[in-house]
Write an enzyme that holds these catalytic residues in place. Structure first.
Site, PDB file in Angstrom:
ATOM      1  N   TYR A  16      18.041 -54.638-136.998  1.00 33.98           N
ATOM      2  CA  TYR A  16      19.419 -54.860-137.433  1.00 33.98           C
ATOM      3  C   TYR A  16      20.287 -55.255-136.242  1.00 33.98           C
ATOM      4  CZ  TYR A  16      24.044 -53.922-139.404  1.00 33.98           C
ATOM      5  OH  TYR A  16      25.342 -54.027-139.821  1.00 33.98           O
ATOM      6  N   SER A  33      28.739 -57.108-136.422  1.00 37.34           N
ATOM      7  CA  SER A  33      28.745 -55.648-136.408  1.00 37.34           C
ATOM      8  C   SER A  33      28.982 -55.180-134.982  1.00 37.34           C
ATOM      9  CB  SER A  33      27.403 -55.099-136.917  1.00 37.34           C
ATOM     10  OG  SER A  33      27.289 -53.704-136.662  1.00 37.34           O
TER      11      SER A  33
END
Length: 276
Positions: free
Chosen positions: A156, A143
């Site tokens: 995350y 990501s």
């Protein structure tokens, strides 16, 4: 010739969102396809959409037993595996650390990292021998949160930083027989990443954010439009294919230009006047 003709591809977390979009693209590129999906309801939907064209396995990437059962099913159906695409993931709700109850941190950390990181490690271990026989490929999902703040919450973001490092190390350890790369997406239209059960957010998804609100926020920093899961498919397919003979241990930023700009114009300041 189609990109994945002659390839057998497994997509983990392929029941919705990014994983489903990538799986659809791989199938359109000629792959023989297997999908590992945790949610039985999504598994039934996959069988309804693809019928006998796709091998659908129900299981948890955190379970060695489930992964080995999927491996056995792939061997029984195809006899080999050319590429593994890891697309499973969980979000953390973007709850700041100081607002996260101390007594929930252990459970939150374990939940996010077990799915986003350990799931990739276990999957790579279980399928490495099959991929080695095919001189195949692993493609993981990182990501832009691994490169810049505010792409998620602390847990995350840390998990995606770990995926980036995991890609480096696996690329080193498995060379030259297996190519290992990752894709680092930014925004994804209709993202199905769910929140953590540790914070009581297991029934919430990123797609619950109103589309207009999410799109406007994304466009404030992106240089291109908000992509669909299917639009990420060609990049995953190339990295998974034998056409990629030069890249390993790399994470490809697929960020629609998000990290290619500063924030002055996005903040509405109009920039700095030229001096005279």
């Amino acid at each position: 010739m189609q990109m994945l003709e002659g390839h057998v591809v497994l997509v983990t977390g392929g029941g919705s969102g990014l994983g489903l979009g990538v799986a659809r693209h791989c199938l359109s590129e000629g792959a023989e396809l297997a999908i590992l999906e945790y949610d039985p309801t999504k598994g039934l939907a996959l069988k309804e959409e693809f019928g006998d064209r796709v091998l659908v396995c129900q299981g948890d990437v955190r379970s060695v037993e489930d992964l080995q059962a999927c491996r056995a099913a792939i061997i029984d159906r195809f006899g080999r595996l050319t590429a593994l695409i890891g697309a499973q993931g969980i979000f953390d709700g973007m709850v700041p650390l100081t607002e996260t109850p101390v007594d929930r941190i252990d459970a939150l950390f374990d939940e996010v990292f077990s799915i986003n990181v350990k799931g990739y490690i276990l999957t790579a271990r279980v399928f490495a021998d099959l991929l080695r026989e095919e001189r195949g490929a692993i493609v993981l999902t990182c990501s832009t949160a691994a490169y810049a703040a505010d792409g998620g919450g602390l847990f995350y973001t840390a998990s995606k930083g770990a995926v980036r490092s995991l890609t480096n190390q696996l690329g080193f350890e498995l060379a030259p027989h297996i190519r290992v790369n990752a894709v680092a997406p930014s925004g994804i239209a209709n993202s199905q990443l769910r929140g953590p059960a540790a914070l009581g957010m297991e029934n919430s998804k990123q797609s619950d954010i109103p589309k207009e609100t999410f799109s406007e926020g994304f466009q404030a920093t992106a240089l291109m439009g908000l992509p669909t899961p299917e639009e990420y498919g060609p990049l995953y397919a190339y990295l998974a294919s034998r056409h990629n003979a030069i890249m390993t241990g790399q994470t490809v930023l697929a960020d629609q230009g998000v990290l290619n700009r500063a924030v002055i114009s996005a903040a509405g300041t109009g920039g700095i006047p030229a001096s005279h």
